[in-house]
Design an enzyme around this catalytic site. Structure first.
Site, PDB file in Angstrom:
ATOM      1  N   ARG A  20       1.042  -1.163   0.628  1.00 21.03           N
ATOM      2  CA  ARG A  20      -0.590   0.093   0.232  1.00 21.03           C
ATOM      3  C   ARG A  20       0.994   1.336   0.168  1.00 21.03           C
ATOM      4  O   ARG A  20       0.450   2.224  -0.535  1.00 21.03           O
ATOM      5  CB  ARG A  20      -1.013   0.270   1.311  1.00 21.03           C
ATOM      6  CG  ARG A  20      -2.176   1.096   1.033  1.00 21.03           C
ATOM      7  CD  ARG A  20      -3.104   0.554   2.196  1.00 21.03           C
ATOM      8  NE  ARG A  20      -3.100  -0.127   3.519  1.00 21.03           N
ATOM      9  CZ  ARG A  20      -2.336   0.098   4.238  1.00 21.03           C
ATOM     10  NH1 ARG A  20      -1.466   1.467   4.601  1.00 21.03           N
ATOM     11  NH2 ARG A  20      -2.118  -1.046   5.270  1.00 21.03           N
ATOM     12  N   LYS A  39      -8.350   6.326 -20.059  1.00 20.78           N
ATOM     13  CA  LYS A  39      -9.287   6.613 -21.449  1.00 20.78           C
ATOM     14  C   LYS A  39      -7.546   6.416 -22.156  1.00 20.78           C
ATOM     15  O   LYS A  39      -6.956   5.819 -22.125  1.00 20.78           O
ATOM     16  CB  LYS A  39      -9.357   7.890 -20.798  1.00 20.78           C
ATOM     17  CG  LYS A  39     -10.453   7.522 -19.810  1.00 20.78           C
ATOM     18  CD  LYS A  39     -11.906   7.653 -19.622  1.00 20.78           C
ATOM     19  CE  LYS A  39     -12.577   7.525 -18.430  1.00 20.78           C
ATOM     20  NZ  LYS A  39     -12.743   8.642 -17.743  1.00 20.78           N
ATOM     21  N   TYR A  56     -16.904  16.614 -16.181  1.00 19.78           N
ATOM     22  CA  TYR A  56     -17.235  15.940 -15.831  1.00 19.78           C
ATOM     23  C   TYR A  56     -18.076  15.262 -14.632  1.00 19.78           C
ATOM     24  O   TYR A  56     -18.078  15.773 -13.514  1.00 19.78           O
ATOM     25  CB  TYR A  56     -15.757  14.698 -15.325  1.00 19.78           C
ATOM     26  CG  TYR A  56     -16.371  12.837 -15.664  1.00 19.78           C
ATOM     27  CD1 TYR A  56     -16.573  12.224 -16.831  1.00 19.78           C
ATOM     28  CD2 TYR A  56     -16.304  12.531 -14.318  1.00 19.78           C
ATOM     29  CE1 TYR A  56     -16.682  11.444 -16.578  1.00 19.78           C
ATOM     30  CE2 TYR A  56     -16.538  10.719 -14.021  1.00 19.78           C
ATOM     31  CZ  TYR A  56     -16.594  10.823 -15.333  1.00 19.78           C
ATOM     32  OH  TYR A  56     -17.086   8.871 -15.338  1.00 19.78           O
ATOM     33  N   ASP A  87      -7.456  18.701 -15.425  1.00 13.69           N
ATOM     34  CA  ASP A  87      -8.006  17.250 -15.240  1.00 13.69           C
ATOM     35  C   ASP A  87      -7.930  17.770 -16.337  1.00 13.69           C
ATOM     36  O   ASP A  87      -8.469  18.127 -17.530  1.00 13.69           O
ATOM     37  CB  ASP A  87      -9.627  17.163 -15.022  1.00 13.69           C
ATOM     38  CG  ASP A  87      -9.567  15.761 -15.361  1.00 13.69           C
ATOM     39  OD1 ASP A  87      -9.529  15.221 -16.521  1.00 13.69           O
ATOM     40  OD2 ASP A  87     -11.251  15.586 -14.976  1.00 13.69           O
TER      41      ASP A  87
HETATM   42  C1  LIG Z   1     -13.177   9.234 -17.363  1.00 14.83           C
HETATM   43  C2  LIG Z   1     -13.106  10.375 -16.456  1.00 14.83           C
HETATM   44  C3  LIG Z   1     -12.441  10.747 -15.091  1.00 14.83           C
HETATM   45  C4  LIG Z   1     -12.805   9.340 -13.635  1.00 14.83           C
HETATM   46  O1  LIG Z   1     -12.218   8.251 -13.831  1.00 14.83           O
HETATM   47  P1  LIG Z   1     -12.458   6.856 -13.743  1.00 14.83           P
HETATM   48  O2  LIG Z   1     -11.155   6.942 -13.909  1.00 14.83           O
HETATM   49  O3  LIG Z   1     -13.775   6.638 -14.119  1.00 14.83           O
HETATM   50  O4  LIG Z   1     -12.827   6.619 -12.639  1.00 14.83           O
HETATM   51  C5  LIG Z   1     -12.894  11.735 -14.802  1.00 14.83           C
HETATM   52  N1  LIG Z   1     -12.349  13.015 -15.360  1.00 14.83           N
HETATM   53  C6  LIG Z   1     -12.293  12.461 -16.782  1.00 14.83           C
HETATM   54  C7  LIG Z   1     -12.592  13.913 -17.613  1.00 14.83           C
HETATM   55  C8  LIG Z   1     -12.824  11.666 -17.684  1.00 14.83           C
HETATM   56  O5  LIG Z   1     -13.325  11.746 -18.526  1.00 14.83           O
END
Ligand SMILES: *Cc1c(COP(=O)(O)O)cnc(C)c1O
Length: 392
Positions: free
Chosen positions: A59, A210, A112, A185
């Site tokens: 961890r 992503k 998001y 982000d």
């Molecule tokens: C998918 C996404 C998230 C969240 O991420 P997870 O891996 O699904 O928890 C946050 N911000 C954006 C822009 C996203 O596309």
């Protein structure tokens, strides 16, 4: 915190080189070119407190996770990266590290949906308040910031699903003027297309699920920071709360990142070609893609991004019914949530990715369909989209 030797991360190699080599020292025992996946929860000590490479319990640190974290820090140009089990776990850890009851956070009004849900359903009941605003309207942002309470200015650009572009450098100045932490982000752009820390932001967060992972086979998230004190707090919570990425997830993400540059070049080229073909299509009211000269954020995107990315949204003429039918009738573009993989996906935000913000100021128009353009053959993809529109 643990560290393995890394001859590439610190050097000034170009991005595609670092994407393949930073944090990726060959295995010193066998010479294996690809560092192994360390499937272990704990580490033998050479006498009490005698940690090899600083590793004690997984961890707190695992060499496979360290390798991903060094790679992410190098690619975003940050001092320290922390990887997590999901993008939202990363965001949650950052928010806990920064916020306390009474603090205020300003976010884009098309942030998001999961991020908005995390803040409004978890942090607001805890005593934090939130305002949403059009981040591309700098005056509106200035008015929404409360100098005495706003602790975080949260930016997402390009935004989801309407691909609005916000000026990271200008927003960083606005945020810093009142002492807010400026968080970007960077999921939609990836560090290959946009590096917010170099534009003045304090923190970058990612859903590595992503583009970074890039193959729709692993969930993950990351926080990248420069400030040592904030790094200390995030590092403590990563260990103390424990939403860490497992070794296989970290390894898959590293493997995906190796091809980030070539993938994003192709994603961007394919999306540009498809967007250009869709402009003026009789079944569409609008095409949202920052690579189009008519997009309101085009010039800004050209300035702060290397290319325009793989995400396109369209507004279908006639409202929800034809929009849903379009989303359900492509063949190569598979109907699924998520984005950023090599395979093309199509989604209906109002009832899929953005269902959680229905009825709020963040609600997405019901005629919008979102395309995550993959790296398949561009003519095949174009034919697929045009064919589905023809069948409406
Ligand atoms: C998918 C996404 C998230 C969240 O991420 P997870 O891996 O699904 O928890 C946050 N911000 C954006 C822009 C996203 O596309």
């Amino acid at each position: 915190m643990t560290q393995v030797p890394d001859s590439v991360a610190a050097k000034h190699y170009a991005f595609p080189t670092r994407a393949i080599r930073a944090g990726q020292e060959f295995d010193p025992t066998t010479g294996a070119v690809v560092p192994p996946v360390y499937f272990t929860s704990t580490f033998v000590q050479d006498g009490i407190g005698g940690f090899r490479g600083g590793y004690e319990y997984a961890r707190g640190g695992n060499p496979t996770r360290t390798s991903l974290e060094q790679l992410l820090a190098s690619l975003e140009g940050g001092a320290k990266a922390f990887s997590f089990a999901s993008g939202l776990a990363a965001e949650d850890t950052l928010l806990r590290a920064v916020l306390k009851p009474g603090d205020h956070i300003v976010m884009g009004n098309d942030v998001y949906g999961g991020t908005h849900r995390l803040v409004s359903r978890v942090f607001v009941p805890w005593g934090v308040s939130i305002s949403t605003v059009d981040m591309s309207d700098l005056d509106a942002v200035r008015k929404t910031i409360r100098p005495d309470a706003t602790r975080i200015l949260w930016i997402e650009t390009p935004s989801n699903p309407l691909m609005k572009i916000s000026d990271i450098a200008a927003l960083a100045e606005i945020g810093h003027a009142t002492g807010a932490l400026v968080v970007v982000d960077n999921t939609f752009a990836s560090p290959y297309l946009q590096r917010p820390l170099s534009l003045g932001a304090d923190v970058v967060v990612h859903s590595t699920t992503k583009y970074l992972g890039g193959h729709s086979d692993v969930l993950g998230g990351a926080v990248i920071v420069n400030d040592a004190e904030l790094a200390e707090k995030v590092g403590f919570l990563q260990f103390g709360v424990g939403a860490v990425s497992g070794p296989m997830d970290a390894w898959l993400t590293v493997r995906g990142i190796k091809t980030l540059a070539v993938r994003l070049d192709r994603h961007s080229a394919n999306a540009q070609a498809i967007a250009e073909r869709l402009v003026g299509h009789p079944r569409l009211d609008a095409v949202y893609y920052p690579g189009l000269p008519g997009h309101p954020g085009h010039e800004l995107a050209a300035k702060q991004m290397k290319a325009f990315g793989g995400m396109i949204s369209v507004a279908v003429k006639g409202g929800a019914a034809p929009a849903k039918k379009f989303a359900e009738s492509t063949v190569l573009f598979q109907l699924a949530e998520s984005l950023g993989g090599v395979e093309s996906l199509i989604g209906y935000p109002a009832e899929m990715t953005h269902a959680s913000v229905k009825g709020t100021a963040l609600e997405v128009p019901d005629n919008v369909v979102r395309l995550s353009v993959g790296i398949e053959d561009v003519d095949d993809l174009t034919d697929d989209v045009l064919g589905a529109l023809d069948r409406l």
